[in-house]
Scaffold this motif. Structure first.
Motif, PDB file in Angstrom:
ATOM      1  N   GLU A 265       0.847  -1.172  -0.067  1.00 54.60           N
ATOM      2  CA  GLU A 265       0.138   0.044   0.186  1.00 54.60           C
ATOM      3  C   GLU A 265       0.875   0.938   0.434  1.00 54.60           C
ATOM      4  OE1 GLU A 265      -2.152  -0.965   3.586  1.00 54.60           O
ATOM      5  OE2 GLU A 265      -4.164  -1.536   1.913  1.00 54.60           O
TER       6      GLU A 265
ATOM      7  N   THR B 238      -7.592   9.304  -6.168  1.00 57.06           N
ATOM      8  CA  THR B 238      -6.381   9.579  -6.187  1.00 57.06           C
ATOM      9  C   THR B 238      -5.513  10.247  -6.583  1.00 57.06           C
ATOM     10  OG1 THR B 238      -6.558   8.042  -8.055  1.00 57.06           O
ATOM     11  CG2 THR B 238      -5.712   6.627  -6.279  1.00 57.06           C
TER      12      THR B 238
ATOM     13  N   MET C  11       4.158   1.215  -1.330  1.00 57.40           N
ATOM     14  CA  MET C  11       4.588   1.716  -2.070  1.00 57.40           C
ATOM     15  C   MET C  11       3.804   2.089  -3.091  1.00 57.40           C
ATOM     16  SD  MET C  11       6.760  -2.173  -3.135  1.00 57.40           S
ATOM     17  CE  MET C  11       7.666  -2.535  -1.556  1.00 57.40           C
ATOM     18  N   ASP C  12       2.236   1.803  -3.384  1.00 53.05           N
ATOM     19  CA  ASP C  12       1.782   2.452  -3.811  1.00 53.05           C
ATOM     20  C   ASP C  12       1.437   3.510  -3.728  1.00 53.05           C
ATOM     21  OD1 ASP C  12      -0.428   1.842  -6.004  1.00 53.05           O
ATOM     22  OD2 ASP C  12      -2.022   2.001  -4.910  1.00 53.05           O
TER      23      ASP C  12
ATOM     24  N   ALA D  71       4.404   4.980  -5.548  1.00 49.43           N
ATOM     25  CA  ALA D  71       4.185   4.631  -7.288  1.00 49.43           C
ATOM     26  C   ALA D  71       3.402   6.302  -7.416  1.00 49.43           C
ATOM     27  CB  ALA D  71       4.287   3.448  -7.589  1.00 49.43           C
ATOM     28  N   GLY D  72       2.233   6.624  -6.967  1.00 48.79           N
ATOM     29  CA  GLY D  72       1.068   7.984  -7.143  1.00 48.79           C
ATOM     30  C   GLY D  72       1.762   8.947  -6.833  1.00 48.79           C
TER      31      GLY D  72
ATOM     32  N   PHE E 205       1.861   9.815  -3.721  1.00 51.83           N
ATOM     33  CA  PHE E 205       0.998  10.841  -2.482  1.00 51.83           C
ATOM     34  C   PHE E 205       2.114  11.023  -1.756  1.00 51.83           C
ATOM     35  CE2 PHE E 205      -1.983   9.248  -5.843  1.00 51.83           C
ATOM     36  CZ  PHE E 205      -2.106  10.169  -6.619  1.00 51.83           C
TER      37      PHE E 205
END
Lengths: 359, 414
Positions: free
Chosen positions: B200, B405, B202-203, B206-207, B209
């Motif tokens: 979560e 997102t 890492m995601d 990647a975005g 945020f």
């Protein structure tokens, strides 16, 4: 890759008087797809969880390869619980979605990429590795989730009712996918389901459990043709095998107004016997011999039809007799049809113990 | 098939919802917020009789199972969302059967982790979220609940006086066991938690945020260390010399500090009586909030309660009433301090934070003001300044139901 051995493995829950899994013995071959099947409370999930390290083994052992894993933690066992509730991460590429768990496990980048590419090839996901999950179809997303388990290259895959939250159509589709994928990967797999159709279509071998006790472990064909006891006979096959308690007569058992011949040695002096015939092994008799069945319902399937009915004079609550007949020669509701078993396709069981009689 | 609604809440408005439409096709004007992102199931938020309700489309047996499980956990006083009902027997207008729906009530003033992490300027926010999740996981494990899908996204967080309190949202994969969990089950849950948390984070990185200097691996490992520490305080057997009986008190103090009360303690001595062995058998979370509830009737998160109790103690000392009945002093503190302060907040700002959290922030604010002024500032003065200069700039957190997102966060329409 590895073999899996249940050696007298037993699980008794605290406070329970009977074991949930009782002295289970199964030898699973390297690369085999074994399905544990049984009704609710049969101990199938408990057996899987004992292998996963989630349930304590009170006595007996569990081996993966030659390694006794009975007391090891789930992580130390090198098994993967393949579970359908994988979330895909929207901002990560398909490749990262598949490989991130390896990063956590400390695998180096080059190796991760290699394993991800190998898995993607098997899963037909190669062209999508650099895309985001949003750009994939539902089926492709599901394959990404499977890829996450594959890249870990565990010794054994464990699956506990993985299709239960899918709708009927997707379930059949995914069932085929999982089975073919497992064959290509050749990873030993233990799969739990309550659905005997799923078990029969997917497993190299099927292990039927009831009340924590293994009833039979065989190939689907053998299980179908040669159930070891009356429980397996009734559980495997849809519609289920017709099972009738019939009196033993001179030279056989009494079926309708005639005698179905059986060798004396087989019956072992019993006065009654449970007589089993599968629906497709029931043939309409034209000469009035055999079992009379009063037709209640006819289910037409096109080429075939299933006839559901009762032996005249039997109780209304009795399990209906089912026969598969030619779809072009279907009896009418209310009509009485006589059926005889086809050839020697008859199964006999001891009325008391339920065990199979004869060969 | 007839529609079947199982609910513990007699809300007739439930019947007016368009159950014969797939959830995905529900008209926008009905929704409290628009959903975003990839989800396993279709989820929509609607407003029923003034409350925001989350509706999840899911197979009937799974819906019923999750409903029962959430209710069982709430009966055990575990922090979970409230299951409102299950709707089965749905049929589309063309006669096609539709999946069942599970209804849960949106937890007011709760935030998804993504909102917490993306809004926060504090570097340790991720750590504090993990700490809250560790407490939740320990609590669930203590009552025999195996989660099966521990993650930040299956959790909602509420502010808790500088910390967070975690609530379970998704119990779909959970199992409530009659007996205590095996070590293997606990370890497996922890392993799942670690992998999910790392994924979560890492995601989010990647975005773009979350700051790249947060290391998802290090943060995710924290769930294990914090869980182990707490599990040990709550369950470990301790042995000491008979002369060191003060260690019994010490152990109970440690448990209280962690926010737990001891319901039952097992004390055994060895045959010659030279050593004592103790092990807590039953522990209950909510040490501070139970005391505050008893004294004032205020029902707040545990760390907020600790904060309020500290202020109550200061009030008692400042008014020199140490020898008076505690309930009486608490009653005065409630009437003279807590309620006037929290009531100072104008209605239009009440959707920002819960009263207890505002009270905590005012105490913090007073500390900063005092420090700057190098003298004591009265709380009445501090709250005026806080309401004027701080609170208006905070986001509304009462009805955050999800996080987009792209554009954060998604709020339910009032």
């Amino acid at each position: 890759m590895a073999t899996v051995t249940y050696d007298e493995a037993t699980r008794v829950y605290p406070g329970a008087t009977t074991p949930s899994v009782d002295k289970l013995n199964i030898d699973i071959q390297d690369g085999e797809f074994l399905v544990l099947v049984g009704p609710s409370g049969s101990g199938k999930s408990t057996a899987l969880r004992m292998l996963a390290g989630l349930e304590e083994v009170n006595s007996g052992r569990i081996l993966i390869g030659d390694r006794d894993v009975t007391r090891l933690s789930p992580k130390e066992r090198d098994v993967a619980m393949v579970f359908q509730n994988y979330a895909l991460y929207p901002h990560m590429t398909v490749a990262d979605n598949m490989g991130f768990a390896l990063k956590i496990a400390g695998v180096d980048k080059g190796e991760i990429r290699k394993r991800v590419e190998e898995a993607a090839k098997i899963l037909d996901l190669e062209p999508y590795l650099d895309r985001k999950p949003k750009q994939l179809s539902g089926g492709q997303r599901q394959r990404v989730a499977m890829g996450r388990a594959i890249v870990r290259s565990p010794q054994v895959f464990l699956m506990d009712e993985p299709l239960s939250n899918l709708d009927a159509k997707l379930r059949v589709q995914t069932r085929t996918q999982i089975a073919s994928l497992q064959r290509r990967l050749g990873v030993t797999t233990v799969y739990v389901t309550h659905d005997q159709v799923e078990a029969m279509t997917m497993g190299d071998r099927v292990a039927v459990l009831k009340d924590g006790v293994l009833q039979q472990c065989d190939t689907p064909r053998r299980m179908y043709d040669h159930p070891d006891n009356v429980f397996v006979a009734g559980f495997i096959g849809s519609p289920a095998m017709n099972l009738m308690k019939l009196p033993v007569t001179d030279g056989g058992v009494q079926l309708g107004n005639g005698t179905y011949p059986i060798e004396r040695g087989v019956l072992n002096g019993a006065r009654e016997v449970t007589f089993g015939v599968r629906p497709e092994d029931m043939t309409p008799a034209t000469d009035g011999s055999g079992l009379p069945v009063e037709v209640d319902v006819v289910e037409e399937l096109g080429a075939d039809a299933y006839v559901y009915g009762r032996v005249p004079g039997s109780e209304a609550t009795a399990t209906p007799i089912v026969a598969r007949v030619d779809g072009r020669q279907v009896p009418q509701k209310g009509e009485t049809v006589h059926f005889v078993p086809k050839g020697d396709h008859v199964h006999l069981f001891d009325v008391e113990s339920g065990a199979r009689l004869g060969g | 098939m007839a529609l079947d609604i199982t609910t513990g809440r007699p809300w007739p408005a439930l019947l007016d919802l368009p159950w014969s439409l797939p959830l995905e096709e529900w008209p926008e004007d009905l929704l409290a917020a628009l959903p975003r992102g990839i989800s396993r199931h279709v989820v929509r938020f609607v407003r029923i009789e003034g409350r925001v309700i989350a509706i999840k489309e899911i197979k009937a047996d799974l819906a019923r199972r999750e409903y029962e499980m959430l209710r069982a956990l709430r009966r055990l006083n575990e922090p979970t969302v409230e299951a409102v009902g299950v709707v089965t027997g749905r049929v589309a207008r063309d006669g096609r059967p539709l999946d069942a729906c599970l209804l849960t009530r949106h937890l007011q003033f709760s935030l998804p982790y993504r909102a917490m992490l993306s809004q926060s300027l504090r570097k340790d926010t991720a750590d504090r979220l993990i700490d809250a999740l560790a407490v939740l996981l320990v609590r669930l494990h203590l009552v025999g609940f195996f989660w099966g899908d521990v993650s930040l996204s299956n959790t909602l967080f509420k502010r808790n006086a500088g910390e967070f309190a975690a609530y379970l949202v998704d119990a779909e994969t959970g199992e409530l066991h009659q007996s205590s969990l095996s070590r293997g089950q606990r370890l497996h849950d922890l392993d799942i938690a670690r992998v999910n948390i790392a994924g979560e984070l890492m995601d989010l990185q990647a975005g773009g945020f979350v700051d790249l200097d947060i290391d998802p691996l290090v943060v995710s490992e924290r769930i294990i260390s914090r869980y182990d520490e707490l599990w040990d305080v709550l369950t470990a057997t301790e042995k000491f010399e008979y002369g060191n009986r003060w260690q019994v008190d010490e152990r109970i103090r440690k448990l209280n500090d962690a926010g737990f009360d001891v319901g039952e303690l097992d004390i055994t001595t060895d045959i010659d009586g030279t050593s004592i062995q103790i092990q807590p058998k039953i522990v209950d979370a909510g040490h501070h909030c139970r005391r505050l509830l008893r004294l004032t009737g205020l029902d707040v998160e545990d760390n907020q309660a600790r904060r309020l109790l500290n202020d109550l103690d200061s009030f008692r000392a400042a008014t020199d009433r140490q020898n008076e009945d505690e309930e009486l002093v608490a009653h005065d503190w409630l009437n003279r301090i807590y309620e006037p302060i929290t009531r100072t907040v104008p209605r239009e700002l009440r959707g920002k934070l819960e009263p207890a959290e505002i009270f905590h922030e005012v105490l913090e604010h007073r500390w900063y003001m005092s420090e700057q002024a190098k003298k004591d500032i009265a709380i009445e003065e501090a709250v005026k300044d806080y309401v004027k200069n701080v609170l208006p700039h905070k986001p509304d957190e009462r009805s955050v139901v999800g996080v987009d997102t792209e554009e954060l966060p998604v709020r339910a329409k009032e």
